[in-house]
Motif scaffolding. Structure first.
Motif, PDB file in Angstrom:
ATOM      1  N   HIS A 149       3.288  22.960  19.137  1.00 31.45           N
ATOM      2  CA  HIS A 149       1.842  23.137  19.248  1.00 31.45           C
ATOM      3  C   HIS A 149       1.190  23.188  17.867  1.00 31.45           C
ATOM      4  O   HIS A 149       0.096  22.674  17.665  1.00 31.45           O
ATOM      5  N   GLN A 150       1.886  23.813  16.907  1.00 26.97           N
ATOM      6  CA  GLN A 150       1.335  23.894  15.564  1.00 26.97           C
ATOM      7  C   GLN A 150       1.228  22.511  14.939  1.00 26.97           C
ATOM      8  O   GLN A 150       0.219  22.192  14.288  1.00 26.97           O
ATOM      9  N   SER A 151       2.242  21.684  15.143  1.00 26.43           N
ATOM     10  CA  SER A 151       2.208  20.322  14.607  1.00 26.43           C
ATOM     11  C   SER A 151       1.033  19.549  15.186  1.00 26.43           C
ATOM     12  O   SER A 151       0.315  18.848  14.477  1.00 26.43           O
ATOM     13  N   ARG A 152       0.850  19.689  16.502  1.00 25.48           N
ATOM     14  CA  ARG A 152      -0.253  18.975  17.138  1.00 25.48           C
ATOM     15  C   ARG A 152      -1.597  19.491  16.636  1.00 25.48           C
ATOM     16  O   ARG A 152      -2.550  18.731  16.482  1.00 25.48           O
ATOM     17  N   ALA A 153      -1.684  20.801  16.406  1.00 26.58           N
ATOM     18  CA  ALA A 153      -2.938  21.377  15.916  1.00 26.58           C
ATOM     19  C   ALA A 153      -3.331  20.797  14.568  1.00 26.58           C
ATOM     20  O   ALA A 153      -4.510  20.652  14.256  1.00 26.58           O
ATOM     21  N   TRP A 154      -2.331  20.458  13.748  1.00 26.87           N
ATOM     22  CA  TRP A 154      -2.606  19.877  12.440  1.00 26.87           C
ATOM     23  C   TRP A 154      -2.682  18.357  12.502  1.00 26.87           C
ATOM     24  O   TRP A 154      -2.820  17.692  11.475  1.00 26.87           O
ATOM     25  N   GLY A 155      -2.574  17.779  13.700  1.00 30.12           N
ATOM     26  CA  GLY A 155      -2.685  16.338  13.840  1.00 30.12           C
ATOM     27  C   GLY A 155      -1.455  15.572  13.409  1.00 30.12           C
ATOM     28  O   GLY A 155      -1.548  14.394  13.055  1.00 30.12           O
ATOM     29  N   LEU A 156      -0.272  16.214  13.429  1.00 31.70           N
ATOM     30  CA  LEU A 156       0.956  15.572  12.971  1.00 31.70           C
ATOM     31  C   LEU A 156       1.751  15.020  14.149  1.00 31.70           C
ATOM     32  O   LEU A 156       1.806  15.636  15.211  1.00 31.70           O
ATOM     33  N   THR A 157       2.371  13.865  13.943  1.00 32.08           N
ATOM     34  CA  THR A 157       3.321  13.363  14.927  1.00 32.08           C
ATOM     35  C   THR A 157       4.647  14.094  14.716  1.00 32.08           C
ATOM     36  O   THR A 157       4.869  14.721  13.676  1.00 32.08           O
ATOM     37  N   LEU A 196       8.144   8.009   2.554  1.00 27.79           N
ATOM     38  CA  LEU A 196       6.920   8.167   1.764  1.00 27.79           C
ATOM     39  C   LEU A 196       5.683   7.840   2.591  1.00 27.79           C
ATOM     40  O   LEU A 196       4.638   8.470   2.425  1.00 27.79           O
ATOM     41  N   GLU A 197       5.810   6.877   3.510  1.00 30.23           N
ATOM     42  CA  GLU A 197       4.689   6.544   4.377  1.00 30.23           C
ATOM     43  C   GLU A 197       4.407   7.685   5.355  1.00 30.23           C
ATOM     44  O   GLU A 197       3.257   8.055   5.589  1.00 30.23           O
ATOM     45  N   ARG A 198       5.476   8.257   5.936  1.00 25.46           N
ATOM     46  CA  ARG A 198       5.298   9.425   6.817  1.00 25.46           C
ATOM     47  C   ARG A 198       4.641  10.565   6.050  1.00 25.46           C
ATOM     48  O   ARG A 198       3.733  11.241   6.557  1.00 25.46           O
ATOM     49  N   LEU A 199       5.107  10.788   4.815  1.00 24.26           N
ATOM     50  CA  LEU A 199       4.582  11.881   4.002  1.00 24.26           C
ATOM     51  C   LEU A 199       3.102  11.657   3.704  1.00 24.26           C
ATOM     52  O   LEU A 199       2.293  12.580   3.803  1.00 24.26           O
ATOM     53  N   ARG A 200       2.754  10.404   3.361  1.00 27.32           N
ATOM     54  CA  ARG A 200       1.357  10.105   3.055  1.00 27.32           C
ATOM     55  C   ARG A 200       0.466  10.343   4.269  1.00 27.32           C
ATOM     56  O   ARG A 200      -0.601  10.957   4.163  1.00 27.32           O
ATOM     57  N   ARG A 201       0.915   9.883   5.436  1.00 26.80           N
ATOM     58  CA  ARG A 201       0.115  10.053   6.646  1.00 26.80           C
ATOM     59  C   ARG A 201       0.028  11.531   7.054  1.00 26.80           C
ATOM     60  O   ARG A 201      -1.016  11.998   7.526  1.00 26.80           O
ATOM     61  N   ALA A 202       1.127  12.263   6.868  1.00 24.38           N
ATOM     62  CA  ALA A 202       1.118  13.689   7.186  1.00 24.38           C
ATOM     63  C   ALA A 202       0.149  14.443   6.279  1.00 24.38           C
ATOM     64  O   ALA A 202      -0.622  15.294   6.740  1.00 24.38           O
ATOM     65  N   SER A 204      -2.411  13.203   4.764  1.00 22.92           N
ATOM     66  CA  SER A 204      -3.771  12.806   5.128  1.00 22.92           C
ATOM     67  C   SER A 204      -4.261  13.592   6.345  1.00 22.92           C
ATOM     68  O   SER A 204      -5.402  14.066   6.386  1.00 22.92           O
ATOM     69  N   SER A 205      -3.358  13.771   7.350  1.00 22.01           N
ATOM     70  CA  SER A 205      -3.729  14.529   8.553  1.00 22.01           C
ATOM     71  C   SER A 205      -4.004  15.993   8.223  1.00 22.01           C
ATOM     72  O   SER A 205      -4.954  16.589   8.719  1.00 22.01           O
ATOM     73  N   LEU A 206      -3.162  16.568   7.355  1.00 24.98           N
ATOM     74  CA  LEU A 206      -3.346  17.964   6.963  1.00 24.98           C
ATOM     75  C   LEU A 206      -4.666  18.151   6.215  1.00 24.98           C
ATOM     76  O   LEU A 206      -5.410  19.106   6.463  1.00 24.98           O
ATOM     77  N   CYS A 207      -4.964  17.231   5.300  1.00 24.77           N
ATOM     78  CA  CYS A 207      -6.207  17.338   4.534  1.00 24.77           C
ATOM     79  C   CYS A 207      -7.425  17.184   5.443  1.00 24.77           C
ATOM     80  O   CYS A 207      -8.421  17.895   5.287  1.00 24.77           O
ATOM     81  N   SER A 208      -7.323  16.264   6.412  1.00 23.78           N
ATOM     82  CA  SER A 208      -8.432  16.073   7.349  1.00 23.78           C
ATOM     83  C   SER A 208      -8.660  17.318   8.193  1.00 23.78           C
ATOM     84  O   SER A 208      -9.783  17.694   8.497  1.00 23.78           O
ATOM     85  N   SER A 209      -7.539  17.982   8.584  1.00 29.53           N
ATOM     86  CA  SER A 209      -7.648  19.192   9.398  1.00 29.53           C
ATOM     87  C   SER A 209      -8.264  20.344   8.609  1.00 29.53           C
ATOM     88  O   SER A 209      -9.051  21.127   9.149  1.00 29.53           O
ATOM     89  N   VAL A 210      -7.909  20.424   7.332  1.00 29.31           N
ATOM     90  CA  VAL A 210      -8.387  21.537   6.507  1.00 29.31           C
ATOM     91  C   VAL A 210      -9.804  21.297   5.992  1.00 29.31           C
ATOM     92  O   VAL A 210     -10.675  22.166   6.060  1.00 29.31           O
ATOM     93  N   PHE A 211     -10.045  20.073   5.495  1.00 24.36           N
ATOM     94  CA  PHE A 211     -11.308  19.826   4.824  1.00 24.36           C
ATOM     95  C   PHE A 211     -12.300  19.023   5.664  1.00 24.36           C
ATOM     96  O   PHE A 211     -13.454  18.843   5.279  1.00 24.36           O
ATOM     97  N   GLY A 212     -11.845  18.512   6.807  1.00 31.32           N
ATOM     98  CA  GLY A 212     -12.722  17.732   7.656  1.00 31.32           C
ATOM     99  C   GLY A 212     -12.550  16.247   7.443  1.00 31.32           C
ATOM    100  O   GLY A 212     -12.045  15.805   6.403  1.00 31.32           O
ATOM    101  N   GLN A 213     -12.922  15.446   8.424  1.00 33.62           N
ATOM    102  CA  GLN A 213     -12.788  13.999   8.325  1.00 33.62           C
ATOM    103  C   GLN A 213     -13.678  13.452   7.227  1.00 33.62           C
ATOM    104  O   GLN A 213     -14.772  13.958   6.966  1.00 33.62           O
ATOM    105  N   GLY A 214     -13.154  12.386   6.596  1.00 33.21           N
ATOM    106  CA  GLY A 214     -13.976  11.698   5.601  1.00 33.21           C
ATOM    107  C   GLY A 214     -13.916  12.315   4.239  1.00 33.21           C
ATOM    108  O   GLY A 214     -14.598  11.862   3.310  1.00 33.21           O
TER     109      GLY A 214
END
Length: 215
Positions: A149-157, A196-202, A204-214
């Motif tokens: 649930h925590q992973s999903r909350a942060w938008g992570l696969t 590295l691609e998984r890390l980059r996408r992860a 990005s998802s974490l930053c979007s969750s914390v700071f908002g989209q865009g």
């Protein structure tokens, strides 16, 4: 009630899937949802990749692809289409493999999913062994429901969350790094590029969750 739930990762090589063929021609990583099999044997595909005109052209020219639609975003393009090529993944699905993610790169694919119980796992592995081009990469227990649930909350696969966990446990984020990206990738059973691609996408998802989209 079954107590054991396992995550299994398989590598597919030599498949004639249009997405695999496309990544053999274009140097790009495609992240795909589980393919949906229709009664007529055709497959509905939903996937995304970094913006790439060549990829869109290759897919559009493939005789096995129909009704291709591309949604062009700033950081990723989302594709939806119908494929006339039967997907080998469904051989594993038919014996109990629950596909959660698929990634195509360099003419092959890595897929991750859940298997409920060791009896089902044995059936899945036997089917994989009888299917040309499918090899088991690794099996590990599914993490706790709270972690999921925590992973999903942060938008992570699931693969992204697992990559972050392993990288953290191995000291990849320490200063200086305790291990290299290649060493973490080896532990995960994937290529350095895929890690590295998984890390980059992860990230990005974490930053979007914390700071908002865009941001």
């Amino acid at each position: 009630m079954i107590d054991e739930c396992l995550v299994a990762e398989f590598r597919i090589e030599g498949d004639e899937c249009p997405l695999a063929r496309a990544t053999a021609q274009v140097d790009v990583v495609i992240d795909a949802s589980a393919p949906q099999l229709r009664d007529d044997g055709n497959v509905l595909l939903h996937f995304s990749a970094p913006p790439n005109d060549e990829l869109a052209e290759v897919l559009d020219s493939d005789p096995n692809i129909r009704y291709l639609h591309v949604t062009r975003g700033e950081n990723a393009w989302t594709y939806r289409c119908l494929s006339k090529h039967p997907c080998v993944v469904h051989r594993l699905v038919n014996v109990g493999f629950l596909v959660e993610s698929m990634r195509y790169h360099d003419g092959g694919a890595t897929m991750s999913g859940a298997v409920v119980g060791y009896d089902v796992l044995r059936g899945v592995m036997e089917t994989a062994g009888q299917t040309v081009g499918i090899q088991l990469q690794r099996v590990y227990p599914l993490r706790s429901e709270d972690d999921e649930h925590q992973s999903r909350a942060w938008g992570l696969t699931s693969p992204q969350a697992e990559s972050l966990r392993v990288a953290h446990e191995m000291g990849y984020f320490e200063i200086p790094k305790a291990v290299t990206a290649a060493e973490v990738a080896d532990e995960l059973g994937i290529s350095k590029t895929a890690f590295l691609e998984r890390l980059r996408r992860a990230q990005s998802s974490l930053c979007s969750s914390v700071f908002g989209q865009g941001i």
